[in-house]
Write an enzyme that holds these catalytic residues in place. Structure first.
Site, PDB file in Angstrom:
ATOM      1  N   GLU A  33       9.586  16.949  14.155  1.00 40.95           N
ATOM      2  CA  GLU A  33      10.150  17.170  12.741  1.00 40.95           C
ATOM      3  C   GLU A  33       8.858  17.803  12.234  1.00 40.95           C
ATOM      4  OE1 GLU A  33      11.252  12.963  10.459  1.00 40.95           O
ATOM      5  OE2 GLU A  33       9.275  12.775  11.231  1.00 40.95           O
ATOM      6  N   CYS A  86      13.651  11.670   6.510  1.00 41.52           N
ATOM      7  CA  CYS A  86      13.463  11.618   7.954  1.00 41.52           C
ATOM      8  C   CYS A  86      14.777  11.036   8.801  1.00 41.52           C
ATOM      9  CB  CYS A  86      12.880   9.796   8.082  1.00 41.52           C
ATOM     10  SG  CYS A  86      14.036   8.665   7.319  1.00 41.52           S
ATOM     11  N   LYS A  98       1.318  -1.048  -0.076  1.00 40.85           N
ATOM     12  CA  LYS A  98       0.026   0.295  -0.001  1.00 40.85           C
ATOM     13  C   LYS A  98       0.404   1.370   0.218  1.00 40.85           C
ATOM     14  CE  LYS A  98      -0.959   2.800   2.529  1.00 40.85           C
ATOM     15  NZ  LYS A  98      -1.222   4.458   1.829  1.00 40.85           N
ATOM     16  N   GLU A 142       9.592   1.919  10.564  1.00 36.55           N
ATOM     17  CA  GLU A 142      10.837   3.548  10.054  1.00 36.55           C
ATOM     18  C   GLU A 142      10.947   4.721  10.157  1.00 36.55           C
ATOM     19  OE1 GLU A 142      13.074   6.086   8.644  1.00 36.55           O
ATOM     20  OE2 GLU A 142      12.725   5.311   6.894  1.00 36.55           O
TER      21      GLU A 142
END
Length: 477
Positions: A380, A280, A171, A246
């Site tokens: 973040e 990231c 997906k 992750e």
């Protein structure tokens, strides 16, 4: 506008069981470029059933058979390389040069890394105590990938699943589905058996949760936000399936006074602005030794002012847009929070760059005089936003670097390689880059703490998809 409303299930492109159209938006123009369908739990059910059937025979294939299929996939990908790069530019907004040299390249590099690792992986070995160890495919795998490095994550999940004899349901992100569908065409052309690879587009709350909860899924591999990773883990817990994650990062970049500042500061600024800051593992917190802080601030400001925003269809090293209006809003809110907290704006700030009223473009932004308790140092941002934080001692630098819930990557800049490696050993991060050392294909990628678990790439990436079985033979008299 492209019609991409079909799913790839059991070796065929099929219609969704219920129509639910979604337009794919070009982030540079805010115009629709394609229409996809968002799947439902019933579509996921079809895909998992196909993968479960295929696993019965595909799991018994030899390493040599799977290597032959992977080599075919590599040849096809290399032939359609430019098509992949153009697709990523169109739906992600990555500038053309960056798409070709980085975004598309990972599809080749990771595939070669896995081929090399598979050739050197022993699926059966004799242990020193006389027992036999077998490595076997774990089963049907659910794979959920993000939009920021789409082929990177697809390759890091799909390839090891197929390489180890697993079957899978992918997906991809609904923001960047076109590259995933192109990859499905390549897998099909390579001749992987029907049902080994399946693709269903959809939203995380529906399709992603359906995968995570499904009793026939033996493993979930997810890349995305820490918040969503927690949801995947909760959904998967009912069936005690393996989960690899992750997730996010807030990576420190420790700059010591003895570093080659004229080289490392512009390079560090360029790295945070790369991919519009949507990485990231980006070095978003620059921790600077106080004795050179003013010099680093000046160098960072100079590099930031030289950064250019531009049309992603043009060649060059400029910065493209963010992926969506949602992401644009999140980044703007955090830039405004930094200003409200009293951080000094060196470059950029809130709003769009001049001349870019259309598209999800943001000003590349650098904040100075930041403290590690500020929102822009804790959260973040996932945009081209860098914060500078001064420190006095090596111990303080390590403490501030580790003072984060994340632990994906870290960076150290120093002219003393012995000290750089000493500091690297104390940083709570899955990867440490010293003086610009790059991540190389075949090495493990992953993090500590809330940046996830498991490792992707090369041998470690293959082992995540394998079960270990011990065969105990009787003692020989």
């Amino acid at each position: 506008m492209l019609d991409k409303r079909k799913f790839y299930i059991d070796g065929q492109w099929v219609d969704p069981l219920a129509p639910h159209d979604l337009e794919v938006i070009n982030p540079a123009t805010e115009e629709a470029i394609a229409v996809i369908s968002l799947g439902t739990e019933a579509d996921i059910e079809r895909a998992v059933a196909a993968a479960k059937r295929a696993f019965q025979s595909y799991s018994l294939t030899s390493v040599e058979e799977r290597l032959a299929l992977l080599e075919k996939l590599l040849a096809i990908y290399e032939r359609r390389y430019e098509e992949m790069a153009r697709t990523i530019t169109l739906e992600l907004g990555a500038p053309a040069t960056m798409s070709r040299e980085q975004q598309a390249d990972v599809g080749v590099g990771h595939l070669k890394g896995f081929i090399d690792a598979l050739k050197n992986l022993h699926m059966r070995e004799k242990l020193p105590n006389g027992d036999t160890l077998l490595r076997e495919p774990i089963g049907v795998c659910g794979l959920i990938t993000p939009w920021n490095w789409p082929i990177n994550q697809i390759a890091l999940k799909v390839v090891p699943a197929l390489a180890t004899g697993c079957t899978c349901v992918l997906k991809p992100s609904e923001f960047t589905p076109l590259n995933a569908m192109l990859y499905a065409e390549m897998v099909h052309e390579a001749g992987f058996p029907a049902g080994t690879f399946n693709l269903v587009n959809g939203e995380g709350a529906a399709c992603g949760a359906a995968l995570s909860r499904h009793p026939d899924i033996e493993m979930m591999s997810f890349t995305g936000s820490t918040r969503a990773g927690k949801a995947v883990t909760r959904d998967a817990a009912e069936n005690i399936k393996r989960v690899t994650l992750e997730l996010g990062g807030k990576s420190p970049n420790i700059v010591f006074a003895d570093a080659d500042l004229e080289d490392r500061i512009p390079a560090s600024v360029a790295e945070i602005f790369n991919n519009s800051g949507q990485s990231c593992d980006a070095p978003t917190r620059m921790l600077v030794e106080r004795s050179v802080y003013d010099k680093v601030v000046a160098l960072a400001e100079e590099a930031g002012k030289a950064a250019r925003v531009g049309d992603p269809t043009e060649e060059g090293d400029h910065i493209g847009p963010l992926v969506s209006d949602i992401q644009f809003g999140r980044v703007q809110a955090l830039i405004e929070a930094g200003i409200a907290e009293g951080a000094r704006v060196l470059v950029g700030g809130a709003g769009k760059p001049e001349g870019f009223e259309k598209g999800y473009f943001v000003k590349p932004t650098i904040f100075a005089d930041v403290t590690n308790d500020m929102k822009i140092a804790r959260e973040e941002v996932f945009g081209p936003v860098l914060v500078l934080i001064p420190f006095d001692t090596e111990e303080e630098a390590i403490a501030v670097a580790n003072d984060t819930p994340y632990g994906l990557a870290a960076y150290v800049q120093s002219g003393d390689l012995e000290r750089a490696q000493r500091v690297a050993a104390r940083l709570r991060a899955g990867m440490v880059h010293i003086n610009g050392g790059p991540h190389r294909y075949g090495s493990p990628f992953g993090g500590y703490k809330q940046s996830g678990n498991g490792r992707e790439g090369g041998r470690f990436g293959l082992e995540d998809f394998l079960e270990v079985k011990t065969v105990h033979l009787p003692d020989v008299a």
